[in-house]
Design a protein around this motif. Structure first.
Motif, PDB file in Angstrom:
ATOM      1  N   LYS A 353       0.831  -1.214   0.000  1.00 49.69           N
ATOM      2  CA  LYS A 353       0.000   0.000   0.000  1.00 49.69           C
ATOM      3  C   LYS A 353       0.866   1.264   0.000  1.00 49.69           C
ATOM      4  CE  LYS A 353      -3.649  -2.731   1.738  1.00 49.69           C
ATOM      5  NZ  LYS A 353      -3.315  -3.741   0.682  1.00 49.69           N
ATOM      6  N   LEU A 370      -6.058   3.262 -11.585  1.00 49.53           N
ATOM      7  CA  LEU A 370      -5.938   4.322 -10.572  1.00 49.53           C
ATOM      8  C   LEU A 370      -7.041   4.197  -9.526  1.00 49.53           C
ATOM      9  CD1 LEU A 370      -5.171   7.476 -12.809  1.00 49.53           C
ATOM     10  CD2 LEU A 370      -3.536   6.216 -11.411  1.00 49.53           C
ATOM     11  N   LYS A 371      -8.239   3.842  -9.988  1.00 51.51           N
ATOM     12  CA  LYS A 371      -9.393   3.762  -9.105  1.00 51.51           C
ATOM     13  C   LYS A 371      -9.375   2.499  -8.249  1.00 51.51           C
ATOM     14  CE  LYS A 371     -14.247   5.003  -9.692  1.00 51.51           C
ATOM     15  NZ  LYS A 371     -15.377   5.114 -10.640  1.00 51.51           N
ATOM     16  N   SER A 372      -8.652   1.476  -8.686  1.00 57.66           N
ATOM     17  CA  SER A 372      -8.749   0.174  -8.025  1.00 57.66           C
ATOM     18  C   SER A 372      -7.646  -0.119  -7.026  1.00 57.66           C
ATOM     19  CB  SER A 372      -8.724  -0.942  -9.091  1.00 57.66           C
ATOM     20  OG  SER A 372      -9.802  -0.804  -9.985  1.00 57.66           O
ATOM     21  N   ILE A 373      -6.511   0.524  -7.197  1.00 57.30           N
ATOM     22  CA  ILE A 373      -5.366   0.213  -6.345  1.00 57.30           C
ATOM     23  C   ILE A 373      -5.559   0.836  -4.962  1.00 57.30           C
ATOM     24  CG2 ILE A 373      -2.881   0.701  -6.041  1.00 57.30           C
ATOM     25  CD1 ILE A 373      -3.429  -1.522  -8.029  1.00 57.30           C
ATOM     26  N   GLU A 374      -5.286   0.031  -3.909  1.00 62.45           N
ATOM     27  CA  GLU A 374      -5.516   0.502  -2.544  1.00 62.45           C
ATOM     28  C   GLU A 374      -4.415   1.419  -1.997  1.00 62.45           C
ATOM     29  OE1 GLU A 374      -6.853  -2.072   0.711  1.00 62.45           O
ATOM     30  OE2 GLU A 374      -6.759  -3.683  -0.749  1.00 62.45           O
ATOM     31  N   SER A 375      -3.289   1.468  -2.656  1.00 64.40           N
ATOM     32  CA  SER A 375      -2.112   2.118  -2.085  1.00 64.40           C
ATOM     33  C   SER A 375      -2.295   3.620  -1.886  1.00 64.40           C
ATOM     34  CB  SER A 375      -0.918   1.864  -2.994  1.00 64.40           C
ATOM     35  OG  SER A 375      -0.801   0.474  -3.187  1.00 64.40           O
ATOM     36  N   SER A 376      -1.414   4.194  -1.062  1.00 59.88           N
ATOM     37  CA  SER A 376      -1.526   5.623  -0.770  1.00 59.88           C
ATOM     38  C   SER A 376      -1.138   6.468  -1.974  1.00 59.88           C
ATOM     39  CB  SER A 376      -0.681   5.982   0.444  1.00 59.88           C
ATOM     40  OG  SER A 376       0.649   5.543   0.283  1.00 59.88           O
ATOM     41  N   SER A 377      -0.278   5.948  -2.854  1.00 58.63           N
ATOM     42  CA  SER A 377       0.051   6.649  -4.100  1.00 58.63           C
ATOM     43  C   SER A 377      -0.084   5.681  -5.267  1.00 58.63           C
ATOM     44  CB  SER A 377       1.491   7.189  -4.065  1.00 58.63           C
ATOM     45  OG  SER A 377       1.622   8.238  -3.115  1.00 58.63           O
ATOM     46  N   VAL A 378      -0.668   6.149  -6.349  1.00 56.23           N
ATOM     47  CA  VAL A 378      -0.816   5.297  -7.535  1.00 56.23           C
ATOM     48  C   VAL A 378      -0.569   6.152  -8.781  1.00 56.23           C
ATOM     49  CG1 VAL A 378      -3.349   5.533  -7.417  1.00 56.23           C
ATOM     50  CG2 VAL A 378      -2.347   3.694  -8.778  1.00 56.23           C
ATOM     51  N   TYR A 379       0.264   5.654  -9.689  1.00 59.04           N
ATOM     52  CA  TYR A 379       0.752   6.462 -10.810  1.00 59.04           C
ATOM     53  C   TYR A 379       0.395   5.862 -12.164  1.00 59.04           C
ATOM     54  CZ  TYR A 379       3.985   8.407  -7.242  1.00 59.04           C
ATOM     55  OH  TYR A 379       4.545   8.978  -6.143  1.00 59.04           O
ATOM     56  N   TRP A 380       0.423   6.736 -13.121  1.00 59.78           N
ATOM     57  CA  TRP A 380       0.206   6.346 -14.519  1.00 59.78           C
ATOM     58  C   TRP A 380       1.367   6.932 -15.319  1.00 59.78           C
ATOM     59  CZ3 TRP A 380      -4.421   8.731 -17.767  1.00 59.78           C
ATOM     60  CH2 TRP A 380      -4.390   8.224 -19.080  1.00 59.78           C
ATOM     61  N   ASN A 381       2.168   6.060 -15.880  1.00 61.02           N
ATOM     62  CA  ASN A 381       3.278   6.456 -16.766  1.00 61.02           C
ATOM     63  C   ASN A 381       4.338   7.371 -16.156  1.00 61.02           C
ATOM     64  OD1 ASN A 381       2.273   4.901 -18.822  1.00 61.02           O
ATOM     65  ND2 ASN A 381       1.367   6.598 -19.981  1.00 61.02           N
ATOM     66  N   CYS A 382       4.774   7.060 -14.940  1.00 57.59           N
ATOM     67  CA  CYS A 382       5.959   7.748 -14.420  1.00 57.59           C
ATOM     68  C   CYS A 382       6.584   6.880 -13.327  1.00 57.59           C
ATOM     69  CB  CYS A 382       5.637   9.152 -13.926  1.00 57.59           C
ATOM     70  SG  CYS A 382       4.466   9.189 -12.582  1.00 57.59           S
TER      71      CYS A 382
END
Lengths: 458, 458
Positions: A353, A370-382
């Motif tokens: 997480k 992005l909507k499904s991951i539980e973690s405190s930070s979630v990224y797209w393409n970086c």
């Protein structure tokens, strides 16, 4: 410090100091921080002498070179950067008394929701001596009392700096009213253990150290713990990830930029249908990253690249073990998935997480991730390495939190405040209202508020 | 439900359901809630029959009349109010995907801070059967899966309602995609104990019940607990409290409007110099409130009112005990203080961080009090009984929290969400930036955002 009584005194005094400190204006808290800044600056020589002793002892004790590097407070402008850090915290907006809501419940009956300090913090950190200045400035700026425990390797540096802070608080008590118990120091692990039991007085524990330390603390206290044990970050390379060159750059950076960092990637999930997926693995080998491949990945990879069959960088994997651990080294565990959902399920189950990333050019898939991951930070393409308070623009950070509630992700001043409801009335009683015996009704009208509502300074 | 394995399955399925539920749009979640509303409405007769059995058994078991009153779901329009409550929750703004921050870190590298569900909730409540509808609507509206445990007295009502909800979820799975494990039911205290150990899957526990229940749960789980054990609320009558009539009205209301409520006042601190203070005590006696007076208060009070020396409403006090307990009855502990600071220190030490109030006409003293009290709610010149989600305008509440972090005070939908950082990049890597090997700098430019940024619905 030797008896239970002493620890109780430390805890009680910290809570008492917190309850005074929270009433001191931001202006005064900042002026006091300047005095601490000046005291540290003026006594650089004494601090350096103590730091030399710590360094000498660490070398004699054969401590690791990376630890010795962290200990050295006077290399690479670290001392100046530390002083500058105090000034930066001073310059930040007052985190207290911020209005979050202002609502008229009825005529002359107004509900306010405002930020307030958390109270008393117990902060346990490792060898880097500059952390004491970071924590003290964040704590005083946010109106929280703190009890500090530094790493034993930096005890001499720590003692000199702590004494300077202590003396500054004492000398300025009359002028600013900040009790000197606002910052207290403890030295041993045993001290920490005693304080972890004092949940009546200590409101939050912030451990900054090894997984083992954080886990031990989480397991031995009822006080909320802000921080993270593991940083098991994952990257999912989707089949719709067209720009392979960019994907490789991100994966290499996430793994190799600073493998000991909690935001380094440990798991790579590859969509089985991604064209050219094996070039990602070849690029990792090129950077001397050891690949822990699931059997089917290994088989396919070696089929495409038979010359790599004897590579020392390709090892077998035990799924149970390798996807649940933090390598903190040039190692990565690799697995095929068939769908983005399978990647999400893997990450939500095996990740810690912390921070996870999807590489894709398909917006719908990215948004679902992005909507499904539980973690405190979630990224797209970086790169996952962006998970850091400085990079998020928070100034100093007290740590990165993997909790689900309160502060999450990189934590700056915002994570050191909570909120409080205040009602200002004019004699209203519940018995006059509908449902409690009367006829009056609430109107619940949200009111606009401005900076003026927030001015709690004298 | 009998083996460890079963509990593990419940917990894992709840977490899995939560991770699907969070991806379902607000529109679909609300439509599903309407179906649940309709199913309950259409089966009112079956629910009433089950409720009659619970009532009959409770009468046979000689349960208290107040408990039986709480059990009865079809008196005073309770059933209709419950159905209306579901509609009210549906009508509330979508609590998910709310933008809290939008910051450009660099060109084409944007950081978002958005609200997300907490995950899987374990909710333990008492006899009132309508709570199941409240909790289910709040949970589904906020995208959280929940595991529910109702009071054993209402088990028949609870089973029928639970079955209707379960069937509705199952029948509509294809249309809305909400897994039926989004709401799961357990029946015994033993079930609860097993689930309290599953901190890998359950994210938050919400106990709604007696002090003993809440304390037992807090002591036996590592999962964060939202709620309160005690409601030890205090009122401080300052010396500058000129309008004695208004003060008396507030104190009487805070004590007698609903003494069993957690927001009823238990402690009265009187400034020794307050003119006419004894008329407050006489007014309390008039309302049949038993006064637990500190020796000096008693002495002064009887000196001024010698005829009351034999009053059954004046009893001796043991400070240690009586200022640390919740009477929940027509009793109040009374103490003199010399200053507002002494009142603050008493409250911060003995109170339960629920709700406290100052009665004064001096603004400076009032503001100092508001700023100094640690509790989740603090009032100036009104009844402590206002501490309630409905009165704060939150609609339904899941409980009142006395924690220092995360949700505090009356907790509505806001307390069932947390936040997550998301970064949308275009291939950026940390190694290109200053401090990690490169030369690029972050710009940290906060961007305006609008409702459009929040639209996460399909």
């Amino acid at each position: 410090m030797s008896t239970e009584k002493d620890y109780l005194t430390i805890a009680i005094q910290s809570k008492k100091a917190a309850n005074i400190l929270k009433t001191i204006s931001n202006k005064k808290r900042c002026e006091l921080l300047y005095k601490i800044h000046d005291a540290l600056k003026e006594n650089a020589t004494a601090i350096q002498e103590a730091n030399q002793i710590d360094l000498k002892e660490s070398i004699e004790n054969n401590l690791s070179s990376s630890l010795i590097k962290r200990l050295d407070l006077f290399k690479n402008n670290k001392f100046e950067i530390m002083l500058q850090g105090i000034e930066e915290v001073i310059a930040l907006e007052n985190p207290l008394g911020k209005m979050m809501m202002k609502r008229q419940l009825d005529e002359n009956l107004t509900l306010y929701k405002k930020t307030v300090p958390i109270g008393s913090l117990l902060v346990i950190f490792e060898s880097r001596p500059e952390v004491i200045a970071n924590i003290v400035s964040l704590a005083i700026k946010s109106g929280n009392a703190c009890i500090l425990k530094g790493g034993k390797e930096s005890v001499n540096t720590f003692r000199v700096m702590a004494k300077l802070i202590d003396d500054t608080l004492e000398a300025n008590f009359e002028q600013y009213g900040v009790p000197k118990e606002s910052v207290q120091l403890i030295e041993t692990r045993d001290d920490v253990n005693h304080l972890l039991a004092m949940d009546d007085y200590i409101d939050l524990v912030i451990p900054r150290g090894s997984n083992a330390l954080v886990r031990r603390i989480k397991d031995s206290t009822k006080i909320p713990v802000l921080g993270h044990a593991d940083g098991i970050c994952s990257i999912y390379a989707d089949e719709h990830s067209k720009n392979l060159e960019s994907s490789i750059k991100i994966i290499i950076d996430s793994k190799t930029n600073y493998p000991a960092g909690c935001n380094a990637v440990e798991t790579l999930l590859i969509n089985r249908r991604l064209n050219g997926w094996d070039s990602i693995l070849k690029a990792l080998i090129n950077e001397k990253v050891t690949l822990h491949l699931m059997p089917d990945v290994k088989q396919e990879f070696l089929k495409l690249n038979p010359t790599l069959s004897s590579s020392e960088f390709v090892v077998n994997v035990n799924e149970k073990e390798e996807f649940d651990k933090e390598f903190l080294s040039f190692d990565i565990a690799v697995k095929f998935v068939d769908t983005v959902r399978e990647a999400i399920d893997h990450i939500n189950q095996h990740g810690s997480k912390h921070t996870d990333c999807i590489l894709t050019d398909d917006e719908k898939t990215a948004k679902y991730f992005l909507k499904s991951i539980e973690s405190s930070s979630v990224y797209w393409n970086c790169s996952t390495r962006f998970a850091d308070g400085f990079r998020y623009g928070f100034g100093t950070e007290v740590g990165i939190s993997t909790s689900k509630i309160h502060a999450r992700g990189p934590v700056g001043l915002d994570g050191l405040v909570t909120y409080q409801y205040q009602i200002i009335g004019h004699g209203q009683i519940a018995g006059d209202y509908l449902g409690s015996g009367g006829e009056k009704q609430f109107n619940h009208r949200d009111l606009a508020f401005s900076k003026e509502d927030e001015n709690d300074d004298e």
